[in-house]
Scaffold this active site. Sequence first.
Site, mmCIF file in Angstrom:
data_model
loop_
_atom_site.group_PDB
_atom_site.id
_atom_site.type_symbol
_atom_site.label_atom_id
_atom_site.label_comp_id
_atom_site.label_asym_id
_atom_site.label_seq_id
_atom_site.Cartn_x
_atom_site.Cartn_y
_atom_site.Cartn_z
ATOM 1 C CG LEU A 67 6.543 5.001 -0.219
ATOM 2 C CD1 LEU A 67 7.297 3.579 -0.341
ATOM 3 C CD2 LEU A 67 7.836 5.808 -1.181
ATOM 4 C CG MET A 100 -7.423 -1.831 1.716
ATOM 5 S SD MET A 100 -8.214 -3.260 1.688
ATOM 6 C CE MET A 100 -6.683 -4.180 0.455
ATOM 7 C CB VAL A 114 2.271 1.375 0.329
ATOM 8 C CG1 VAL A 114 3.732 1.190 0.658
ATOM 9 C CG2 VAL A 114 1.178 0.869 0.177
ATOM 10 C CE LYS A 159 -1.795 -2.183 0.913
ATOM 11 N NZ LYS A 159 -2.626 -3.128 -0.108
ATOM 12 C CG ASP A 218 -6.088 -5.899 -8.010
ATOM 13 O OD1 ASP A 218 -6.159 -6.045 -8.443
ATOM 14 O OD2 ASP A 218 -5.466 -5.176 -6.950
#
Length: 828
Positions: free
Chosen positions: A23, A28, A31, A47, A140
């Site tokens: 996806l 890092m 997904v 993930k 984030d």
Amino acid sequence: MSGDTHGPSTTESIGPYKLLDLLGEGGMGEVWLAEQTEPVHRRVALKLIKLGMDTKQVLARLEAERQALAVMDHPNIASFYDGGATDTGRPYFVMELVQGVPITDYCDKNRFSTADRIRLFVDVCHAIQHAHHKGVIHRDLKPSNVLVTVKEGEPVVKIIDFGIAKALGQELTERTLVTRLGQIVGTPEYMSPEQAEVSGMDVDTRTDVYSLGVMLYELLVGALPFDFAARADQAIRSAIRETEVPRPSTKLTSLGETQDTIARYRRTTASALKRELRSDLDWVILQAMEKDRTRRYDTPASLALELERHLRHEPVLAHAPSATYRVGRFVRRHRAGVAFAGTIATMLIVSAVGMSIQAARVARERDRAEQEASKAEAVNEFLQTMLASANPWVGAREVRVADVIDQAVTEIDRELDAQPEVEAAVRFTLGRTYEGLGLVQEAETQVREALQIRRSADPRNELGIAEAMNQLGKIHYSRGEFPAADSLISGGLQVRTLLLPTPHLEVAESLDDLGAVRVAVGDYEAADSLLRAALDMRVSLLGEKSLEVAGSQGNLAALLVNQGQLQEAEALFRTALATRREIQGDHLDVTTAMQNLAITIQWQERLAEVEPLLREALEIQQRLLGDDHPVVARSVNNLAVFLWRSGAPQEAEPLLREALEINRRVLGDENPEVSSNLVNLSLVLQDQERIDEAETIRRQSLAIDRSVLGDDHPDVARSLNSLGGLMARAERYAEAEATFREAERIQTQNFGADSWQAATSTSMLGDVLVRMNRLQEAEPILVRSYEIIQAEFGDEHGRTQAALGRVIQVYEALGDEEKAAEYRGGGG
């Protein structure tokens, strides 16, 4: 799974998860869309750490993210399902599959209005608040991590990627979450100043508040506040920490032709969007994005509450930074130069400070007077033009004052767009005119717009801002919206006290208005201090005879009436009325003073003096205002109450229904004036033995009081007393007892156990206990209540006589004729 350096393929599985499609990829991790086969069958997002990125630092982040998601449970945060490691030791976690788009894209695609965008954003704030309660900072936040899906036709936000979350007060992992010196962790455009520090470690929940502010900025303006393209890390850090954030409305203007496209995505025009952003939303966003985090909203929930206030058209707490704060910011940005200048200046300060303060005040007052004179001339010119255009001889039509004002409002944008200070003054004047006409909603719209213009166009005009805040507070007060009124008037008072010499008439105005609000909410101690200070200040400046002094006397007298000090209140009302008659003649303020005096006399049971005052006041008001006005409705209500007290409930009922209809039509259903009309109507119906109808109306009044004033307001207790009385008449004694006990609790909380207000409730409670044959319990309650009320009002007052009758009744029921006779003979 093998350790193939090319990564997994879509034919491979990790535990019970079959990988279907890649996806996306981040710095890092990858997904994957995956299919879980056991213990449930569903599609999930998996993930996985990227090959070559399995450093201790990244492993720690991923483990922290797994555990952060595991402790959270919120409908707007993607759910965590599972976590582990592959055969080769690469960590992974499994979470809810969110098939959505970034919040900014969703809102643009669906052309959400500003209000719709804010409502969706409030859900984001509440979700982040939940994360903070669980000890997790996102760190984030950005649109790509806030996705929107659709469930049952409604948009639902889902927050993803807590990959660099930081624990608060607990360790999410045994490994240390370390940021390498000089490395930016997060997305620069949305990063808080403290995140941009070299260490990046001094981060708390307010860093998410900053990022939320940036997202809100982008969501409403259609652009980010800063462009960091092609900048080096150090330049980015410096910009985040030092560059002032442009006001959202200013940023929109700078976008040129693009602003028209942005506005269309919000179903409006560029000029309308600028007006919408200007002031309230400008300051809310800027407060969320304050460089100094101590000046930010302290939590996402606080930001959400502020936005909800804006949506409800209530005053927000954010406002333009003060001059002192702006100077402080300048000093922090230019420490070296300011330090040298400060050294030289210090040698001059001691001898000059007294003269400089006085000179500054004189100059400020002179400049202000000149500015006000110039604005007044421009305002008069505009209004005269509007009056001329509404000449009733043109077209031979009748023109109402409201028609002229409405016409003026429609011309403002076209005529005064380039003169914001004049526009603000015109809107302020029109707002006061609307208020005088009883058009409260229209008044609020104009005064609020004047306040917003002053805040955005000339934030240095702090006294003009304070004036508009005070006036808007008065409007909220007239609508029974007391918390909003208190906030605005208190803010205006603070500015005026700081900037004006004492005593000053504008300071006195704010003191007096705030005192009236405190009376309305039952804070009598604070009200007494405020009102007496205002009266003393006005007398010292204007002497004993002036309209301002009469206004202070009237407000202080109203407080004294609420405290039961009727004779002192009557004396003040008479003095104020005499002053107003002498200066104003037939004027609305005179009629208000007449009615206040009449009601105070009525409370003292001197009914013969009341009716002439009430009827004269009503006649003047109807002549000046017509029949459809809240002021007239209040006079009709007062006359009806007098007729009821005089033993004519059949004459009172139609008058009360007339007052109720006027107030509902003009003020809306949820207003203290409507509640007051309902209370009086229920009493009139009760006297006619229409108990069921009276109780229904009384419950409507109680619901309004609770909604507008809160559950613990004295007016709620008074409504409960009346409702309890109706229940007692219907022989529903258990319900009546519970109702009176709640009223007693509220009055005790507000005034103390020894107050006449609490004693009134306990006396009525004792009466119900007698009817329930709980005589031993009722006797001390009734005696104590009587003694408190008698000490407050004297022997002849109606309250005292009612309490005395209940004492005699309990002794008669106990068979103690000696005690009953003792009280009959003089009250014990």
